[in-house]
Design a protein around this motif. Structure first.
Motif, PDB file in Angstrom:
ATOM      1  N   GLN A 163     -39.021 -31.111 -12.249  1.00 59.43           N
ATOM      2  CA  GLN A 163     -39.174 -30.768 -10.883  1.00 59.43           C
ATOM      3  C   GLN A 163     -39.474 -29.206 -10.764  1.00 59.43           C
ATOM      4  OE1 GLN A 163     -35.431 -32.679  -9.708  1.00 59.43           O
ATOM      5  NE2 GLN A 163     -35.967 -30.972  -7.650  1.00 59.43           N
ATOM      6  N   ASP A 175     -38.926 -31.840  -4.776  1.00 57.45           N
ATOM      7  CA  ASP A 175     -39.902 -32.539  -5.227  1.00 57.45           C
ATOM      8  C   ASP A 175     -39.501 -33.502  -6.571  1.00 57.45           C
ATOM      9  OD1 ASP A 175     -39.562 -30.327  -7.157  1.00 57.45           O
ATOM     10  OD2 ASP A 175     -41.507 -30.054  -7.484  1.00 57.45           O
ATOM     11  N   VAL A 200     -41.803 -36.388  -6.692  1.00 55.15           N
ATOM     12  CA  VAL A 200     -43.299 -36.230  -7.027  1.00 55.15           C
ATOM     13  C   VAL A 200     -43.062 -35.945  -8.779  1.00 55.15           C
ATOM     14  CG1 VAL A 200     -44.723 -34.268  -7.116  1.00 55.15           C
ATOM     15  CG2 VAL A 200     -43.817 -34.962  -5.053  1.00 55.15           C
ATOM     16  N   GLN A 235     -45.222 -38.315 -11.397  1.00 54.58           N
ATOM     17  CA  GLN A 235     -46.069 -37.794 -12.558  1.00 54.58           C
ATOM     18  C   GLN A 235     -45.481 -38.429 -14.080  1.00 54.58           C
ATOM     19  OE1 GLN A 235     -46.763 -33.551 -10.856  1.00 54.58           O
ATOM     20  NE2 GLN A 235     -48.616 -34.449 -11.851  1.00 54.58           N
ATOM     21  N   GLU A 283     -52.936 -32.012 -14.260  1.00 54.11           N
ATOM     22  CA  GLU A 283     -51.622 -32.569 -13.737  1.00 54.11           C
ATOM     23  C   GLU A 283     -51.289 -31.896 -12.205  1.00 54.11           C
ATOM     24  OE1 GLU A 283     -49.221 -34.889 -17.026  1.00 54.11           O
ATOM     25  OE2 GLU A 283     -49.387 -32.732 -17.208  1.00 54.11           O
ATOM     26  N   ARG A 301     -50.632 -33.210  -8.740  1.00 50.71           N
ATOM     27  CA  ARG A 301     -49.425 -32.943  -8.273  1.00 50.71           C
ATOM     28  C   ARG A 301     -49.621 -32.508  -6.725  1.00 50.71           C
ATOM     29  NH1 ARG A 301     -44.268 -30.185  -7.585  1.00 50.71           N
ATOM     30  NH2 ARG A 301     -44.476 -28.268  -6.618  1.00 50.71           N
TER      31      ARG A 301
END
Length: 319
Positions: free
Chosen positions: A68, A73, A76, A80, A104, A108
């Motif tokens: 992260q 995040d 998130v 990913q 990426e 994001r």
């Protein structure tokens, strides 16, 4: 309460009964998970936590780790990593940690924008997964997720998920938690709207509690992982207030060194491990590509107040 099984196997179970932890609901969850696994019902482990399958060493799903970028995040980063897993044919060094590529980083930003908040709840990620897994929606995105690579398309088409939680919606008690307090009023409206949308879209979700035995069964299989909300204060054994944190469960290990390392981290000092296996975790807040966690510590962190015992099971099992 169960919603649909739109991304489960064709002909999957719909309409599981609501009503707490009744035997009927448990059977419905069992069959929903079976649909996720391509029609094979999960085999339950003994309540003691001892593995009854013949697993020697490590059994895990490989894909590149990523960390992260900020304190908020973790989900998130986990999302990913799921994307990396679905595109695993692109990554020859599947055990290595990798910084995000330019594409990426663009992804994001899209994920963060889609969440509409930095206080992200599991239902936010479920809506995102649905948008990624639906071919028509995926092809409409104007960002680097799209690919002409047939292998990528096949992986997306095989992907399935199932969201399980002991509580759908917003628990008013959480407004007193320091972790939720600052954004609670703002989150409440968004999260209720997301759950309403999920019900309208008939997404594969079931309001029910599951045990660690069932979770372990799923993630010990090839091409099956789980995104889990835990209390990071419990996992880190820091003794602080609730701190929501997402991790990925990617497998189990019966290797004695892994089990010993997991038990040492949990604070146990016995020479003989108290369990025959440990969980293999990808934690976006840690630099290690995989970490080994004792089942008892993980379960305590997962079932802590504030998590709702949220888990999103994801499989790439051919139907």
């Amino acid at each position: 309460e169960a919603y649909g099984t739109g991304r489960l196997a064709a002909g999957g179970t719909n309409g599981a009964e609501s009503g707490g932890s009744s035997a009927g609901e448990g059977d419905s969850v069992h069959h929903l998970v079976g649909d996720l696994l391509g029609g094979e019902l999960p085999y339950m482990y003994e309540p003691s936590g001892r593995l009854v399958k013949d697993i020697n060493g490590r059994r895990l799903t490989h894909f590149p780790h990523c960390s992260q970028h900020d304190t908020w995040d973790c989900g998130v980063a986990c999302t990913q990593m799921v994307l990396r897993w679905l595109r695993s044919s692109r990554y020859p060094q599947i055990d290595d940690s990798m910084t995000l590529t330019y594409d990426e980083m663009t992804e994001r930003k899209w994920i963060i924008d889609a969440c509409e908040s930095r206080s992200i709840w599991t239902i936010d990620f479920v809506i995102i997964l649905q948008r990624l897994f639906e071919k028509e929606l995926r092809q409409s995105f104007d960002f680097p997720l799209n690919s002409s690579d047939q292998d990528d398309d096949d992986a997306w088409d095989e992907a399935r998920y199932l969201y399980l939680s002991k509580r759908f919606g917003v628990d008013e008690a959480y407004k007193s938690y320091g972790y939720y307090r600052d954004a609670f009023e703002r989150d409440q409206s968004r999260v209720k709207g997301r759950f309403a949308l999920a019900k309208e879209l008939n997404l594969p979700m079931c309001e029910a509690q599951i045990g660690l035995d069932l979770l372990v069964d799923v993630i010990s299989r090839d091409e099956c992982i789980a995104m889990v909300l835990i209390d990071n204060a419990v996992l880190k054994r820091s003794g602080g207030d609730y701190a929501g944190h997402y991790v990925l469960l990617v497998g189990i290990s019966t290797d004695i060194e892994d089990v010993t390392q997991a038990e040492a981290y949990s604070g146990k000092e016995e020479d003989t491990p108290s369990t025959s296996y440990c969980l293999i975790v990808k934690n976006p807040n840690w630099t290690e590509c995989v970490s080994f966690i004792a089942p008892s510590l993980f379960e305590k962190a997962w079932k802590a107040d504030g998590t709702d015992e949220d888990v999103v099971l994801i499989s790439k099992v051919k139907q």
